[in-house]
Design a protein around this motif. Structure first.
Motif, PDB file in Angstrom:
ATOM      1  N   ALA A  41       0.842  -0.950   0.086  1.00 24.74           N
ATOM      2  CA  ALA A  41      -0.151  -0.030  -0.018  1.00 24.74           C
ATOM      3  C   ALA A  41       0.972   1.354  -0.110  1.00 24.74           C
ATOM      4  O   ALA A  41       1.728   1.256  -0.535  1.00 24.74           O
ATOM      5  CB  ALA A  41      -1.026   0.080   1.175  1.00 24.74           C
ATOM      6  N   ASP A  42       0.598   2.137   0.873  1.00 24.46           N
ATOM      7  CA  ASP A  42       1.467   3.536   0.865  1.00 24.46           C
ATOM      8  C   ASP A  42       2.281   3.419   2.170  1.00 24.46           C
ATOM      9  O   ASP A  42       2.779   4.419   2.456  1.00 24.46           O
ATOM     10  CB  ASP A  42       0.451   4.721   0.735  1.00 24.46           C
ATOM     11  CG  ASP A  42       1.224   6.015   0.150  1.00 24.46           C
ATOM     12  OD1 ASP A  42       2.333   5.563  -0.293  1.00 24.46           O
ATOM     13  OD2 ASP A  42       0.584   6.911   0.356  1.00 24.46           O
TER      14      ASP A  42
ATOM     15  N   VAL B 269       5.327   2.934   2.606  1.00 27.44           N
ATOM     16  CA  VAL B 269       6.568   3.410   2.622  1.00 27.44           C
ATOM     17  C   VAL B 269       6.797   5.161   2.778  1.00 27.44           C
ATOM     18  O   VAL B 269       7.436   5.631   3.563  1.00 27.44           O
ATOM     19  CB  VAL B 269       7.436   3.091   1.249  1.00 27.44           C
ATOM     20  CG1 VAL B 269       8.751   3.955   0.913  1.00 27.44           C
ATOM     21  CG2 VAL B 269       7.703   1.655   0.979  1.00 27.44           C
ATOM     22  N   THR B 270       5.757   5.618   2.263  1.00 28.88           N
ATOM     23  CA  THR B 270       5.459   7.183   2.590  1.00 28.88           C
ATOM     24  C   THR B 270       5.249   7.079   3.838  1.00 28.88           C
ATOM     25  O   THR B 270       5.612   8.174   4.390  1.00 28.88           O
ATOM     26  CB  THR B 270       4.290   7.675   1.640  1.00 28.88           C
ATOM     27  OG1 THR B 270       4.682   7.349   0.269  1.00 28.88           O
ATOM     28  CG2 THR B 270       4.078   9.207   1.959  1.00 28.88           C
ATOM     29  N   GLN B 271       4.163   6.248   4.349  1.00 31.19           N
ATOM     30  CA  GLN B 271       3.880   6.480   5.947  1.00 31.19           C
ATOM     31  C   GLN B 271       4.842   6.254   6.730  1.00 31.19           C
ATOM     32  O   GLN B 271       5.322   6.946   7.685  1.00 31.19           O
ATOM     33  CB  GLN B 271       2.739   5.367   6.015  1.00 31.19           C
ATOM     34  CG  GLN B 271       1.419   5.959   5.301  1.00 31.19           C
ATOM     35  CD  GLN B 271       0.453   4.825   5.368  1.00 31.19           C
ATOM     36  OE1 GLN B 271       0.483   3.723   5.772  1.00 31.19           O
ATOM     37  NE2 GLN B 271      -0.605   5.196   4.558  1.00 31.19           N
TER      38      GLN B 271
ATOM     39  N   GLN C 265      -3.676  -4.597  -5.531  1.00 34.04           N
ATOM     40  CA  GLN C 265      -3.340  -3.151  -5.054  1.00 34.04           C
ATOM     41  C   GLN C 265      -1.953  -2.866  -5.706  1.00 34.04           C
ATOM     42  O   GLN C 265      -1.013  -3.572  -5.484  1.00 34.04           O
ATOM     43  CB  GLN C 265      -3.354  -3.514  -3.383  1.00 34.04           C
ATOM     44  CG  GLN C 265      -2.964  -2.315  -2.647  1.00 34.04           C
ATOM     45  CD  GLN C 265      -2.901  -2.277  -1.198  1.00 34.04           C
ATOM     46  OE1 GLN C 265      -2.224  -3.186  -0.817  1.00 34.04           O
ATOM     47  NE2 GLN C 265      -3.339  -1.327  -0.405  1.00 34.04           N
ATOM     48  N   MET C 266      -1.979  -1.523  -5.919  1.00 33.32           N
ATOM     49  CA  MET C 266      -0.580  -1.089  -6.429  1.00 33.32           C
ATOM     50  C   MET C 266      -0.190  -0.138  -5.324  1.00 33.32           C
ATOM     51  O   MET C 266      -0.941   0.713  -4.800  1.00 33.32           O
ATOM     52  CB  MET C 266      -0.757  -0.189  -7.751  1.00 33.32           C
ATOM     53  CG  MET C 266      -1.255  -0.919  -8.978  1.00 33.32           C
ATOM     54  SD  MET C 266       0.275  -1.381  -9.708  1.00 33.32           S
ATOM     55  CE  MET C 266       0.816  -0.051 -10.315  1.00 33.32           C
ATOM     56  N   PRO C 267       1.008  -0.227  -4.825  1.00 35.88           N
ATOM     57  CA  PRO C 267       1.687   0.617  -3.875  1.00 35.88           C
ATOM     58  C   PRO C 267       1.770   1.951  -4.344  1.00 35.88           C
ATOM     59  O   PRO C 267       1.764   2.456  -5.457  1.00 35.88           O
ATOM     60  CB  PRO C 267       3.227   0.009  -3.529  1.00 35.88           C
ATOM     61  CG  PRO C 267       3.469  -0.571  -5.011  1.00 35.88           C
ATOM     62  CD  PRO C 267       2.068  -1.094  -5.661  1.00 35.88           C
ATOM     63  N   GLY C 268       1.945   2.826  -3.471  1.00 34.07           N
ATOM     64  CA  GLY C 268       2.368   4.475  -3.566  1.00 34.07           C
ATOM     65  C   GLY C 268       1.095   5.105  -3.372  1.00 34.07           C
ATOM     66  O   GLY C 268       0.024   4.902  -2.836  1.00 34.07           O
TER      67      GLY C 268
ATOM     68  N   ARG D 137      -1.076  -8.354  -4.194  1.00 29.78           N
ATOM     69  CA  ARG D 137      -0.852  -7.038  -3.735  1.00 29.78           C
ATOM     70  C   ARG D 137       0.770  -6.745  -4.233  1.00 29.78           C
ATOM     71  O   ARG D 137       1.573  -7.741  -4.043  1.00 29.78           O
ATOM     72  CB  ARG D 137      -0.674  -6.982  -2.250  1.00 29.78           C
ATOM     73  CG  ARG D 137      -2.135  -7.269  -1.487  1.00 29.78           C
ATOM     74  CD  ARG D 137      -2.262  -7.081  -0.046  1.00 29.78           C
ATOM     75  NE  ARG D 137      -2.017  -5.700   0.533  1.00 29.78           N
ATOM     76  CZ  ARG D 137      -1.820  -5.556   1.865  1.00 29.78           C
ATOM     77  NH1 ARG D 137      -1.759  -6.229   2.718  1.00 29.78           N
ATOM     78  NH2 ARG D 137      -1.942  -3.981   2.030  1.00 29.78           N
TER      79      ARG D 137
ATOM     80  N   VAL E 148       9.199   2.945  -4.311  1.00 34.49           N
ATOM     81  CA  VAL E 148       7.720   3.435  -4.037  1.00 34.49           C
ATOM     82  C   VAL E 148       7.789   4.830  -4.480  1.00 34.49           C
ATOM     83  O   VAL E 148       7.045   5.468  -5.181  1.00 34.49           O
ATOM     84  CB  VAL E 148       7.120   3.201  -2.561  1.00 34.49           C
ATOM     85  CG1 VAL E 148       5.931   3.925  -2.534  1.00 34.49           C
ATOM     86  CG2 VAL E 148       6.865   1.608  -2.603  1.00 34.49           C
TER      87      VAL E 148
ATOM     88  N   TYR F 180      -4.914  11.839   3.792  1.00 37.65           N
ATOM     89  CA  TYR F 180      -5.493  11.505   2.582  1.00 37.65           C
ATOM     90  C   TYR F 180      -6.971  11.954   2.424  1.00 37.65           C
ATOM     91  O   TYR F 180      -7.542  11.695   1.172  1.00 37.65           O
ATOM     92  CB  TYR F 180      -5.458   9.915   2.718  1.00 37.65           C
ATOM     93  CG  TYR F 180      -4.404   9.015   2.523  1.00 37.65           C
ATOM     94  CD1 TYR F 180      -3.597   8.796   1.347  1.00 37.65           C
ATOM     95  CD2 TYR F 180      -3.669   8.658   3.653  1.00 37.65           C
ATOM     96  CE1 TYR F 180      -2.539   8.251   1.538  1.00 37.65           C
ATOM     97  CE2 TYR F 180      -2.363   8.350   3.859  1.00 37.65           C
ATOM     98  CZ  TYR F 180      -1.927   8.055   2.616  1.00 37.65           C
ATOM     99  OH  TYR F 180      -0.459   7.383   2.724  1.00 37.65           O
TER     100      TYR F 180
END
Lengths: 153, 153, 153, 153
Positions: B131-132, B134-136, C35-38, C126, C134, D104
């Motif tokens: 998911a996100d 890495v940003t988190q 699910q695509m990351p980022g 995923r 990412v 978000y």
């Protein structure tokens, strides 16, 4: 009362380079707060002149002295006690080779400093970067080089 | 020859908790390289077991011990000498209040560790987050809290 | 009962290339979630096979066909109904010149797909990327090129 | 010659709200370029007044009208033909519940617009955000909600 002029903004920055605390204190409050944008290791509010000067010294060290800065515009609002200067940076990380273009090694950005003045001294500074400069700053400030290796311990 | 099994993967992680270097060295090469994802202050390759253990200790300190980890799946390829374990993390930064949900204070992510084994020991580890995450993780590891203040000096 | 093997994982990906929906449905559930990351425009969960195939088509178009993918490892856990394949991507954005290295134009990353299988078909996928992949994916997928101009309208 | 004043900056923004192209063209060049910071789907240079107005309309739609903007300072340099206004935004994504705090779903940022004027009209605008506003803008503009689901198709 001290007038807020472009010359005074320029003199404030020039005082930092002297390293002479008495001179610096003519322009910067000992309680100045200064905010770096982004989420990297030097982001957020620096609290007080000592913290600000120490962090700016570390920033300079991280470039190995290989950073240049240019002021493009200075706008002042004497009544509100606010100045905004527009700047351009071009800097390498210490580990970067000359001519490197990866954002993990080279930072080429433009942005603004917004300064609040009280009684002739800067009490607050905030920085913001145009375009995708904040992301590029995060990459540049990361301990990771373009090769994925860490250059800080 | 040591067989690469789910039990051996679990035992490798369990050895880290003992803090007993002899035990750890049964599973981890002294020359292990371990890569954390992202561009935050702990991203990139940790080089050697000492570096890995020191950094993991700092990571743990940054949470004030308030992090929990759960293993969801372990897959092994004995022939290739590769294991991948799927994990879930839930952790606070030391400065965060219980129940905080801001990504600058709370990290709730799922990801994988990919481990390469040689002669029964881990020689390389790499982590990735779904998911996100890495940003988190970048926000969580930043020195900046949800209020914009720095919590590291 | 269909056995979950490396060969079946490879066949599932191969079916996508045929464009033959009947073949694809032998491996992919019509209700698959992927699910695509980022946090870029193609991040998050694709819902259902049609959405997945449409989005993957757009992804391919965004490269102008200039992307290559290599499978490095495939691990399966037949009992849990889980496979994880490790892959390497190297792709350009359509607007990028051959040999470009800016992360806004070229994506060179490694990562994993974790697939959940039920009754012989993939019901969930995923993706996660190693290193700073990412962030690099976010830059690559942004509408902005290395020159700051937009290449999407 | 038209004088560049704070009132004229305010009038330029006010003209956008009228939707009256003739009025807008008194303040904005038909060839205006406007740059949004970050790497999200609306980042980069908007080229020409039509593109700018169309994109700003989409931005407004993405909030479901739930965004408020406040001007904090306006600085002008008549000689250089530059104005910088400091603003504060507070906005929800259309899918967000009232009171949401996840980046978000909710965007609460401060930043600047730097405008270049020629012959009394804006020919270039650039935006920058203080603190970690650019990252927060990337998350807010992503198609992904706080639950990881996509809210755009």
């Amino acid at each position: 009362m001290t007038e807020l002029t472009r010359e005074r903004v320029a003199a404030a920055y020039a005082s930092l380079v002297t390293g002479d605390r008495e001179q610096i204190l003519q322009y910067w409050s000992p309680d100045v707060r200064f905010q770096m944008p982004g989420n990297h290791q030097y982001s957020g509010w620096f609290v007080g002149l000592d913290d600000y000067l120490a962090k700016m010294g570390k920033l300079m060290a991280a470039t190995g002295g290989r950073i240049s800065s240019e002021t493009l515009n200075v706008l002042v609002d004497q009544e509100a006690g606010v100045s905004i200067d527009v700047y351009r940076l071009d800097g390498y990380r210490e580990h970067a080779k000359e001519g490197a273009t990866s954002p993990y090694e080279r930072l080429q950005v433009e942005g603004v400093h917004m300064l609040r003045w009280e009684d002739g001294r800067i009490v607050e500074g905030r920085s913001a970067l145009f375009a995708d400069g904040v992301t590029q700053g995060n990459l540049w400030w990361s301990p990771v080089g373009a090769d994925g290796e860490r250059y800080e311990y």
